[in-house]
Design a protein around this motif. Structure first.
Motif, PDB file in Angstrom:
ATOM      1  N   GLU A 101       0.946  -1.140   0.104  1.00  0.00           N
ATOM      2  CA  GLU A 101      -0.033  -0.084   0.159  1.00  0.00           C
ATOM      3  C   GLU A 101       0.949   1.216   0.034  1.00  0.00           C
ATOM      4  N   PRO A 102       0.601   2.245  -0.682  1.00  0.00           N
ATOM      5  CA  PRO A 102       1.345   3.645  -0.754  1.00  0.00           C
ATOM      6  C   PRO A 102       1.254   4.196   0.416  1.00  0.00           C
ATOM      7  N   GLU A 103       2.284   4.821   0.881  1.00  0.00           N
ATOM      8  CA  GLU A 103       2.351   5.601   2.181  1.00  0.00           C
ATOM      9  C   GLU A 103       1.632   6.988   1.822  1.00  0.00           C
ATOM     10  N   VAL A 104       1.008   7.275   2.560  1.00  0.00           N
ATOM     11  CA  VAL A 104       0.260   8.762   2.251  1.00  0.00           C
ATOM     12  C   VAL A 104       0.779  10.091   3.049  1.00  0.00           C
ATOM     13  N   LEU A 105       1.227  10.883   2.431  1.00  0.00           N
ATOM     14  CA  LEU A 105       1.617  11.934   3.186  1.00  0.00           C
ATOM     15  C   LEU A 105       0.653  13.293   2.912  1.00  0.00           C
ATOM     16  N   GLU A 106      -0.129  13.374   4.045  1.00  0.00           N
ATOM     17  CA  GLU A 106      -1.083  14.740   4.023  1.00  0.00           C
ATOM     18  C   GLU A 106      -0.288  15.964   4.426  1.00  0.00           C
ATOM     19  N   LEU A 107      -0.447  17.049   3.653  1.00  0.00           N
ATOM     20  CA  LEU A 107       0.288  18.016   3.741  1.00  0.00           C
ATOM     21  C   LEU A 107      -0.718  19.203   4.678  1.00  0.00           C
ATOM     22  N   ASN A 108      -0.010  19.685   5.409  1.00  0.00           N
ATOM     23  CA  ASN A 108      -0.600  20.965   6.391  1.00  0.00           C
ATOM     24  C   ASN A 108      -0.380  22.102   5.547  1.00  0.00           C
ATOM     25  N   LEU A 109      -1.451  22.991   5.922  1.00  0.00           N
ATOM     26  CA  LEU A 109      -1.603  24.285   5.415  1.00  0.00           C
ATOM     27  C   LEU A 109      -0.366  24.966   5.758  1.00  0.00           C
ATOM     28  N   GLY A 110       0.199  25.791   4.936  1.00  0.00           N
ATOM     29  CA  GLY A 110       1.486  26.319   5.165  1.00  0.00           C
ATOM     30  C   GLY A 110       2.551  25.659   4.437  1.00  0.00           C
ATOM     31  N   VAL A 111       3.733  26.168   5.106  1.00  0.00           N
ATOM     32  CA  VAL A 111       5.219  25.334   4.622  1.00  0.00           C
ATOM     33  C   VAL A 111       5.383  23.844   5.395  1.00  0.00           C
ATOM     34  N   ASN A 112       5.690  22.769   4.557  1.00  0.00           N
ATOM     35  CA  ASN A 112       5.952  21.490   4.999  1.00  0.00           C
ATOM     36  C   ASN A 112       7.349  21.085   4.529  1.00  0.00           C
ATOM     37  N   TYR A 113       8.199  20.677   5.268  1.00  0.00           N
ATOM     38  CA  TYR A 113       9.558  20.317   4.967  1.00  0.00           C
ATOM     39  C   TYR A 113       9.638  18.909   4.764  1.00  0.00           C
ATOM     40  N   LEU A 114      10.300  18.568   3.755  1.00  0.00           N
ATOM     41  CA  LEU A 114      10.658  16.808   3.496  1.00  0.00           C
ATOM     42  C   LEU A 114      11.947  16.820   3.510  1.00  0.00           C
ATOM     43  N   GLY A 115      12.472  15.621   4.135  1.00  0.00           N
ATOM     44  CA  GLY A 115      13.831  15.341   4.239  1.00  0.00           C
ATOM     45  C   GLY A 115      14.171  14.124   5.032  1.00  0.00           C
ATOM     46  N   ARG A 116      15.554  13.959   5.371  1.00  0.00           N
ATOM     47  CA  ARG A 116      15.732  12.835   6.085  1.00  0.00           C
ATOM     48  C   ARG A 116      15.963  13.127   7.468  1.00  0.00           C
ATOM     49  N   ASP A 117      16.161  14.622   7.705  1.00  0.00           N
ATOM     50  CA  ASP A 117      16.225  15.224   9.093  1.00  0.00           C
ATOM     51  C   ASP A 117      15.012  14.677   9.903  1.00  0.00           C
ATOM     52  N   PRO A 118      15.153  14.044  11.045  1.00  0.00           N
ATOM     53  CA  PRO A 118      13.697  14.200  12.027  1.00  0.00           C
ATOM     54  C   PRO A 118      13.089  15.345  12.349  1.00  0.00           C
ATOM     55  N   GLU A 119      13.856  16.330  12.198  1.00  0.00           N
ATOM     56  CA  GLU A 119      13.146  17.802  12.453  1.00  0.00           C
ATOM     57  C   GLU A 119      12.140  18.300  11.399  1.00  0.00           C
ATOM     58  N   ASN A 120      12.229  17.580  10.315  1.00  0.00           N
ATOM     59  CA  ASN A 120      11.286  17.835   9.105  1.00  0.00           C
ATOM     60  C   ASN A 120      10.042  17.438   9.471  1.00  0.00           C
ATOM     61  N   ASP A 121       9.215  18.227   8.844  1.00  0.00           N
ATOM     62  CA  ASP A 121       7.656  17.503   8.847  1.00  0.00           C
ATOM     63  C   ASP A 121       7.316  16.433   8.343  1.00  0.00           C
ATOM     64  N   PHE A 122       7.994  15.902   7.391  1.00  0.00           N
ATOM     65  CA  PHE A 122       7.726  14.708   6.857  1.00  0.00           C
ATOM     66  C   PHE A 122       9.379  14.066   6.657  1.00  0.00           C
ATOM     67  N   ARG A 123       9.538  13.075   7.461  1.00  0.00           N
ATOM     68  CA  ARG A 123      11.105  12.445   7.474  1.00  0.00           C
ATOM     69  C   ARG A 123      10.938  11.475   6.520  1.00  0.00           C
ATOM     70  N   ILE A 124      11.882  11.525   5.469  1.00  0.00           N
ATOM     71  CA  ILE A 124      11.882  10.115   4.354  1.00  0.00           C
ATOM     72  C   ILE A 124      13.361   9.522   4.595  1.00  0.00           C
ATOM     73  N   GLU A 125      13.551   8.576   5.316  1.00  0.00           N
ATOM     74  CA  GLU A 125      14.647   7.886   5.336  1.00  0.00           C
ATOM     75  C   GLU A 125      15.084   7.219   4.014  1.00  0.00           C
ATOM     76  N   HIS A 126      15.960   7.730   3.448  1.00  0.00           N
ATOM     77  CA  HIS A 126      16.676   7.293   2.095  1.00  0.00           C
ATOM     78  C   HIS A 126      17.912   7.835   2.044  1.00  0.00           C
ATOM     79  N   PRO A 127      19.091   7.124   1.529  1.00  0.00           N
ATOM     80  CA  PRO A 127      20.314   7.456   1.115  1.00  0.00           C
ATOM     81  C   PRO A 127      20.341   8.741   0.109  1.00  0.00           C
ATOM     82  N   THR A 128      19.514   8.809  -0.748  1.00  0.00           N
ATOM     83  CA  THR A 128      19.429   9.755  -1.929  1.00  0.00           C
ATOM     84  C   THR A 128      18.827  11.055  -1.451  1.00  0.00           C
ATOM     85  N   ILE A 129      18.226  10.998  -0.414  1.00  0.00           N
ATOM     86  CA  ILE A 129      17.377  12.250   0.114  1.00  0.00           C
ATOM     87  C   ILE A 129      18.269  12.946   1.091  1.00  0.00           C
TER      88      ILE A 129
END
Length: 198
Positions: A12-40
């Motif tokens: 099943e695909p992972e769902v990322l529901e965006l919040n109103l305003g700015v959403n940060y994506l990246g490997r760092d845990p401080e991001n709104d959406f943490r994406i664990e992958h070596p190319t991120i």
């Protein structure tokens, strides 16, 4: 609500529901959406959700940000596009922002009672006659509903207690207002006002 679906192969695909305003994506845990992958990258990109759509901005990532395999630094997302961060792919499923405006319930006062002489009684103070009207909320007010404030050396200012708007004296009250001389003669009996005897 705006959604991204992360492609997971057979699962099943992972769902990322965006919040109103700015959403940060990246490997760092401080991001709104943490994406664990070596190319991120630690902070790979930002997605800004507004009433007009979703704006994507790359934040200087090492492996780049792509829409439909085209490298971008800034773009507006559209439904059905494939967003790729490094080697991780997302499907843009929805881009609408759900903005709800809460309903404000306001008590509507009962209509004023009109007396035989045409004067009205205040809806909030049933024993007092209406003397003013608010210029802002258009409520009719008695003297108790009016806040008075005098600036040093200035004239008296009157405000509505309901909305703090300026108030005006009703036309009937303006006519009833007596001048200084009529008040003086009503309280002091002066000799030249006595009836003459012929």
């Amino acid at each position: 609500m705006a959604r991204l679906l992360r492609k997971n192969g057979a699962g099943e695909p992972e769902v990322l529901e965006l919040n109103l305003g700015v959403n940060y994506l990246g490997r760092d845990p401080e991001n709104d959406f943490r994406i664990e992958h070596p190319t991120i990258s630690a902070r790979h990109c930002e997605l800004t959700l507004t009433a007009n759509g979703v704006l994507l901005r790359d934040l200087g990532s090492t492996n780049g940000t792509f829409i439909n395999d085209r490298s971008v630094t800034e773009a507006v997302l559209e439904v059905g596009q494939t967003l790729r961060l490094g080697d991780v792919e997302f499907l843009v499923d929805a881009i609408d922002a759900r903005i709800s405006i809460p309903e404000i319930e306001r008590d509507i006062p009962a209509p004023p009672v009109v007396l035989a002489d045409g004067a009205m009684l205040c809806p909030r103070h049933a024993h007092m006659k209406v003397t003013h009207r608010c210029k802002q909320c258009h409520s009719i007010l008695c003297d108790s509903c009016v806040t008075r404030m005098r600036r040093k050396g200035g004239k008296m200012h009157k405000f509505c207690k309901l909305c703090s708007g300026d108030v005006e004296l009703l036309a009937d009250e303006k006519r009833k207002k007596k001048g200084f001389f009529s008040k003086l003669t009503a309280t002091i009996k002066l000799p030249f006002f006595r009836a003459r005897k012929d």
